[in-house]
Design a protein around this motif. Structure first.
Motif, PDB file in Angstrom:
ATOM      1  N   UNK A 103      47.604  -6.735  13.651  1.00  0.00           N
ATOM      2  CA  UNK A 103      47.106  -5.280  14.338  1.00  0.00           C
ATOM      3  C   UNK A 103      46.965  -4.732  13.312  1.00  0.00           C
ATOM      4  N   UNK A 104      46.694  -3.510  13.257  1.00  0.00           N
ATOM      5  CA  UNK A 104      46.003  -2.716  11.937  1.00  0.00           C
ATOM      6  C   UNK A 104      47.213  -1.862  11.370  1.00  0.00           C
ATOM      7  N   UNK A 105      47.564  -1.956  10.322  1.00  0.00           N
ATOM      8  CA  UNK A 105      49.347  -1.244   9.174  1.00  0.00           C
ATOM      9  C   UNK A 105      48.595   0.490   9.555  1.00  0.00           C
ATOM     10  N   UNK A 106      49.570   1.012   9.601  1.00  0.00           N
ATOM     11  CA  UNK A 106      49.612   2.899   9.870  1.00  0.00           C
ATOM     12  C   UNK A 106      49.313   3.319   8.498  1.00  0.00           C
ATOM     13  N   UNK A 107      47.834   3.976   8.278  1.00  0.00           N
ATOM     14  CA  UNK A 107      48.037   4.806   7.121  1.00  0.00           C
ATOM     15  C   UNK A 107      48.751   5.954   7.401  1.00  0.00           C
ATOM     16  N   UNK A 108      49.008   5.980   5.439  1.00  0.00           N
ATOM     17  CA  UNK A 108      50.023   6.990   5.343  1.00  0.00           C
ATOM     18  C   UNK A 108      49.758   7.492   4.438  1.00  0.00           C
ATOM     19  N   UNK A 109      49.609   9.197   4.632  1.00  0.00           N
ATOM     20  CA  UNK A 109      48.915   9.823   3.793  1.00  0.00           C
ATOM     21  C   UNK A 109      48.956  10.061   2.073  1.00  0.00           C
ATOM     22  N   UNK A 110      50.871   9.287   2.484  1.00  0.00           N
ATOM     23  CA  UNK A 110      50.696   9.383   0.900  1.00  0.00           C
ATOM     24  C   UNK A 110      51.147   8.185   0.194  1.00  0.00           C
ATOM     25  N   UNK A 111      50.857   8.137  -0.985  1.00  0.00           N
ATOM     26  CA  UNK A 111      50.655   6.611  -1.664  1.00  0.00           C
ATOM     27  C   UNK A 111      51.606   6.807  -2.818  1.00  0.00           C
ATOM     28  N   UNK A 112      52.807   5.958  -3.352  1.00  0.00           N
ATOM     29  CA  UNK A 112      53.925   6.571  -3.735  1.00  0.00           C
ATOM     30  C   UNK A 112      53.512   5.475  -4.668  1.00  0.00           C
ATOM     31  N   UNK A 113      53.496   5.515  -6.085  1.00  0.00           N
ATOM     32  CA  UNK A 113      54.140   4.186  -7.562  1.00  0.00           C
ATOM     33  C   UNK A 113      54.866   4.552  -7.968  1.00  0.00           C
ATOM     34  N   UNK A 114      55.768   3.699  -7.789  1.00  0.00           N
ATOM     35  CA  UNK A 114      57.104   3.713  -8.558  1.00  0.00           C
ATOM     36  C   UNK A 114      56.710   2.046 -10.126  1.00  0.00           C
ATOM     37  N   UNK A 115      56.864   3.144 -11.123  1.00  0.00           N
ATOM     38  CA  UNK A 115      57.696   2.431 -12.076  1.00  0.00           C
ATOM     39  C   UNK A 115      58.520   2.256 -13.438  1.00  0.00           C
ATOM     40  N   UNK A 116      59.118   1.273 -13.577  1.00  0.00           N
ATOM     41  CA  UNK A 116      58.515  -0.732 -13.050  1.00  0.00           C
ATOM     42  C   UNK A 116      59.043  -0.609 -12.065  1.00  0.00           C
ATOM     43  N   UNK A 117      58.489  -1.284 -11.718  1.00  0.00           N
ATOM     44  CA  UNK A 117      58.267  -1.875  -9.822  1.00  0.00           C
ATOM     45  C   UNK A 117      59.650  -2.583 -10.334  1.00  0.00           C
ATOM     46  N   UNK A 118      60.426  -2.820  -8.777  1.00  0.00           N
ATOM     47  CA  UNK A 118      61.765  -4.084  -8.212  1.00  0.00           C
ATOM     48  C   UNK A 118      62.738  -3.461  -9.757  1.00  0.00           C
ATOM     49  N   UNK A 119      63.415  -4.904  -9.490  1.00  0.00           N
ATOM     50  CA  UNK A 119      65.014  -4.021 -10.220  1.00  0.00           C
ATOM     51  C   UNK A 119      64.900  -3.375 -11.489  1.00  0.00           C
ATOM     52  N   UNK A 120      65.876  -3.018 -11.739  1.00  0.00           N
ATOM     53  CA  UNK A 120      65.844  -2.966 -13.616  1.00  0.00           C
ATOM     54  C   UNK A 120      67.257  -2.680 -14.283  1.00  0.00           C
ATOM     55  N   UNK A 121      67.258  -3.570 -15.328  1.00  0.00           N
ATOM     56  CA  UNK A 121      68.095  -4.129 -16.301  1.00  0.00           C
ATOM     57  C   UNK A 121      68.427  -2.911 -17.248  1.00  0.00           C
ATOM     58  N   UNK A 168      52.796  10.302  -7.360  1.00  0.00           N
ATOM     59  CA  UNK A 168      52.726  10.945  -5.410  1.00  0.00           C
ATOM     60  C   UNK A 168      51.162  10.630  -5.566  1.00  0.00           C
ATOM     61  N   UNK A 169      50.520  10.262  -4.139  1.00  0.00           N
ATOM     62  CA  UNK A 169      49.292  10.503  -4.270  1.00  0.00           C
ATOM     63  C   UNK A 169      49.005  11.317  -2.654  1.00  0.00           C
ATOM     64  N   UNK A 170      48.460  12.301  -2.616  1.00  0.00           N
ATOM     65  CA  UNK A 170      48.458  12.889  -1.701  1.00  0.00           C
ATOM     66  C   UNK A 170      47.041  12.615  -1.123  1.00  0.00           C
ATOM     67  N   UNK A 171      46.980  11.250  -0.431  1.00  0.00           N
ATOM     68  CA  UNK A 171      45.519  10.734   0.726  1.00  0.00           C
ATOM     69  C   UNK A 171      45.471  11.814   1.488  1.00  0.00           C
ATOM     70  N   UNK A 172      46.128  12.438   2.384  1.00  0.00           N
ATOM     71  CA  UNK A 172      45.756  13.453   3.245  1.00  0.00           C
ATOM     72  C   UNK A 172      44.854  14.095   2.612  1.00  0.00           C
ATOM     73  N   UNK A 173      44.619  14.643   4.486  1.00  0.00           N
ATOM     74  CA  UNK A 173      43.326  16.085   4.121  1.00  0.00           C
ATOM     75  C   UNK A 173      44.243  17.267   4.356  1.00  0.00           C
ATOM     76  N   UNK A 174      45.489  17.320   4.294  1.00  0.00           N
ATOM     77  CA  UNK A 174      45.912  18.359   3.614  1.00  0.00           C
ATOM     78  C   UNK A 174      47.139  19.018   2.539  1.00  0.00           C
ATOM     79  N   UNK A 175      46.912  19.676   2.271  1.00  0.00           N
ATOM     80  CA  UNK A 175      47.986  20.037   0.666  1.00  0.00           C
ATOM     81  C   UNK A 175      48.877  19.913   1.551  1.00  0.00           C
ATOM     82  N   UNK A 176      50.397  19.149   0.818  1.00  0.00           N
ATOM     83  CA  UNK A 176      51.301  19.161   1.457  1.00  0.00           C
ATOM     84  C   UNK A 176      52.255  19.509  -0.288  1.00  0.00           C
ATOM     85  N   UNK A 177      54.045  19.886   0.047  1.00  0.00           N
ATOM     86  CA  UNK A 177      54.538  20.048  -0.577  1.00  0.00           C
ATOM     87  C   UNK A 177      55.920  18.963  -0.740  1.00  0.00           C
ATOM     88  N   UNK A 178      56.015  17.679  -1.093  1.00  0.00           N
ATOM     89  CA  UNK A 178      56.542  15.881  -1.637  1.00  0.00           C
ATOM     90  C   UNK A 178      58.154  16.964  -2.177  1.00  0.00           C
TER      91      UNK A 178
END
Length: 760
Positions: free
Chosen positions: A1-19, A32-42
């Motif tokens: 099954x193909x994964x559902x497309x999400x218009x918002x892509x989020x990059x977290x740094x550092x990833x995973x647990x923090x010490x 945050x990357x707006x990959x959708x076809x409309x302007x958005x407030x996030x």
């Protein structure tokens, strides 16, 4: 099954647990990357529990709002986590939420669970290529692992080899004994070859992860509570690297307590019942128990004793307490039958109010019936009782008569001022009707009547300390009964007791018991002046009059008073008072001049100022403690105080004291004088003027032909005790000479033709 497309892509740094360590600041960057076809407030915010709130000190979640156009990237959004300085080591969960309810409601919110691991202060700072490890499930002080005694508690230690070398890792729990835990390393693949029998470390290639299984199995006597053992990971390549973490374990409380009651001697006749109580603490807490019994019958027909009465049991420990039970009271012991059964139940109390078993052991004791010979004794006792009742009836009909005894004074010899107090005893006082107290002696007193028809009268039985008290229900003992007699003399006191002998239902006879006692009241001694005198009969005013005296019984002295008076009864002045306390002189001057010997106070040459002229009789009074009487004595003869002698110190005219003076007419004569003496005792006159003048003064007089030829300063003693004194001058007045006028002569005019003297 193909994964559902999400218009918002989020990059977290550092990833995973923090010490981080307590007090550190951890930063999280979000893009945050707006990959959708409309302007958005996030919107960006966090979801966390109360534990995480205490970690960061946040009262509410920090929020950021981003406005992104289609296909636009946001700048890095930075969030700071300030770890509180008092935070305990552990792993704390939180969730980052990315939401756009207005523009992407079907695709949001997006949640990103994450963790912050708070390290121990002793842990080495972790670098980029240093290995790390984490524990699953993660724990913190508010989220411990619950230990189940029926099975071990297993955790997984995930090791991440972030270095560029192959490394071997070992695990240890330095805080725990070896019987607390077991460490299982994964098989390395060489066990079957015979090289090693068991894996002793975890070997990881660069950039790979592995797991170590850690099982906790606390010993059976481990106390319930919270434990936080330290987990340390050792790296073979970096032996100095300190990698630490804590596991929080909660051992639930187990209250199991086994109780058994064993009967050793359960049927008794004369001895005690004996039992043994066995206690076993099968739980994991310390038990502090108090042992007791309670009856299962309507009456408690026994006494008991535990040895010991208090027991302290550690986990997995047992103890034994001995119990003895004594049936009581003695008259409840059965005469016939199978015996009396006494039922009881164990009653245990925990000093910390911890739960106890719902049912506690029960026991019983059989009290065997009495032997036959005791039944015979009972019959004899009944016969004796009937005889005793008959004797009691006879005694009721023939009671013992009232006796008045020990009538005496508290002190047969007292001192005047003290009050006579009497004591007496009355046996079988309930027959008493009244007491009459009379006295014969120097001071007549009215008879004192005490009416006992309604019990002990208030005058004898009331108050905080009643004068009369009942002893053994039949004896009335009266002590320290005041009579009001204080005057000196010999007295005979008589006490009459009127009573009725017999029972009211039968004949009763009136009786009187009488006793007397003697009391002597002696005159109260006082301090007495034996001698009082002055060292001489005459003094000059200003001197000290030296007085001496002797006083007997100085311990009774309260004060000494010395005064004087003239022939016309005028007082010499305010009396001089010396305070004395039980023979001790308060005045330090008297202490040096007085001595006590043979119960006499002797004071010699006590100075009294002579400040008033005349003849005076001096008197000493000795006042005694607690007495209105005083002893006094006057000097044998009057003491004469002479006024101070006077003299003419100076008498001058114009500063000269020559007896013959010549004064010129028309001048002024200044008379000055000074006389020593007391103004009230002398009279100073200036003759021939006749005026009374001051002791020291000056006057000016004009010198003329009428100026007196003699001037005298005369001083007289008003009391004629001293001869008069005088000093004078003989004055000669020279007449004023008027000069004869000389006729004037005209001056010779200068010669105009006379040449001046040549100048050099």
């Amino acid at each position: 099954m193909q994964a559902k497309f999400n218009p918002l892509q989020v990059i977290i740094n550092p990833p995973g647990i923090q010490f981080g360590m307590p007090g550190d600041t951890i930063e999280l960057y979000v893009v945050v990357i707006n990959q959708g076809d409309q302007d958005a407030v996030i919107d960006l915010h966090f979801v966390f529990d109360e534990v995480f709130q205490n970690l960061t000190g946040w009262s509410s979640s920090p929020r950021e709002s981003l406005a992104l156009a289609s296909q636009q990237n946001s700048d890095e959004v930075r969030f700071e986590f300030q770890i509180a300085a008092n935070t305990l080591p552990g792993t704390y969960d939180y969730t980052l939420v990315v939401d756009s309810p207005l523009h992407y409601p079907q695709d949001t919110p997006i949640t990103f669970p994450n963790q912050i691991k708070v390290l121990l202060q002793e842990q080495t700072a972790i670098r980029v290529n240093d290995p790390t490890f984490s524990i699953r499930p993660n724990t913190n002080p508010n989220k411990p692992l619950i230990f189940n005694p029926s099975e071990p508690l297993q955790v997984e230690v995930i090791v991440d080899n972030r270095s560029y070398l192959v490394d071997r890792f070992r695990l240890s729990c330095p805080d725990l004994d070896e019987d607390w835990f077991t460490i299982n390393y994964p098989a390395s693949g060489y066990e079957g070859s015979g090289l090693v029998s068991e894996a002793t470390a975890l070997e990881l290639n660069p950039g790979t992860k592995g797991q170590i299984l850690l099982k906790f199995h606390p010993p059976g006597d481990t106390l319930a509570g919270s434990y936080s053992p330290t987990i340390r990971l050792y790296s073979e390549n970096s032996p100095d690297l300190v990698l630490l973490d804590l596991v929080y374990i909660q051992i639930p409380t187990n209250y199991r307590l086994d109780i058994e009651l064993h009967t050793i001697l359960g049927q008794v006749s004369r001895s005690l019942g004996k039992y043994e109580l066995a206690l076993a603490n099968q739980g994991n807490i310390v038990r502090e128990l108090i042992l007791s019994l309670k009856s299962r019958d309507e009456e408690e027909l026994y006494t008991y004793k535990f040895d010991p009465t208090e027991i302290r049991l550690l986990p997995n420990r047992s103890a034994v307490a001995n119990l003895t039970v004594k049936p009581r009271p003695w008259w409840r012991k059965p005469w016939f039958g199978a015996g009396l059964v006494v039922n009881f139940q164990l009653d245990i109390k925990d000093q910390k109010n911890l739960p106890l078993p719902n049912t506690l052991p029960q026991g019983s004791l059989v009290w065997k019936p009495r032997p036959l010979w005791q039944f015979i004794l009972l019959i004899l006792a009944i016969l004796g009782l009937l005889g005793g009742i008959g004797f009691i009836i006879w005694r009721i009909l023939n009671p013992d008569p009232l006796k008045l005894e020990n009538f005496s004074a508290k002190d047969s010899q007292i001192t005047e001022g003290d009050e006579v107090a009497l004591n007496w005893e009355i046996h079988h006082y309930k027959q008493l009707q009244k007491l009459v107290l009379t006295a014969k002696g120097s001071q007549p007193i009215e008879p004192i009547i005490y009416d006992f028809s309604n019990g002990i009268p208030e005058a004898l039985g009331k108050g905080s300390t009643p004068l009369c008290q009942i002893q053994e229900k039949q004896d009335l003992i009266c002590s320290n009964v005041k009579t009001g007699v204080k005057t000196k003399g010999n007295y005979t006191f008589q006490l009459q007791a009127s009573y009725q002998n017999g029972i009211q239902l039968f004949s009763r006879t009136n009786q009187i018991a009488t006793q007397t006692t003697q009391v002597e009241i002696a005159e109260k001694p006082i301090a007495e002046v034996v001698n009082f005198q002055a060292d001489k009969p005459q003094y000059i005013k200003g001197q000290n009059i030296l007085l001496s005296w002797t006083i007997a019984r100085p311990l009774l002295l309260q004060q000494i008073q010395i005064g004087g008076s003239a022939d016309d009864e005028t007082s010499y002045g305010e009396p001089i008072v010396y305070k004395i306390n039980q023979g001790n002189l308060a005045d330090p001057k008297l202490k040096k001049l007085c001595t006590q010997q043979n119960q006499e106070l002797r004071c010699t040459n006590i100075p009294i100022p002579a400040y008033k002229a005349g003849k005076f009789a001096f008197q000493i009074k000795a006042f005694s403690n607690g007495s209105q009487k005083n002893s006094f004595k006057k000097t044998e003869s009057k003491i004469e105080i002479l006024p101070k002698p006077f003299r003419i110190v100076s008498f001058t005219i114009n500063g000269s004291d020559q007896p013959n003076l010549v004064l010129n007419e028309g001048t002024t004569a200044t008379l000055s004088w000074r006389v020593e003496g007391e103004k009230e005792n002398i009279q100073v006159k200036l003759l021939p003027y006749g005026d009374e003048v001051a002791l020291s003064d000056s006057k000016q007089f004009p010198v003329n032909l009428a100026f007196p030829p003699q001037i005298t300063l005369q001083v007289n003693d008003i009391s004629n005790k001293q001869p008069p004194q005088q000093k004078g001058f003989v004055i000669t007045v020279l007449k004023k000479v008027v000069p004869t006028p000389i006729p004037s002569i005209n001056p010779i005019p200068p010669n105009p033709f006379q040449s001046p003297l040549p100048q050099r």
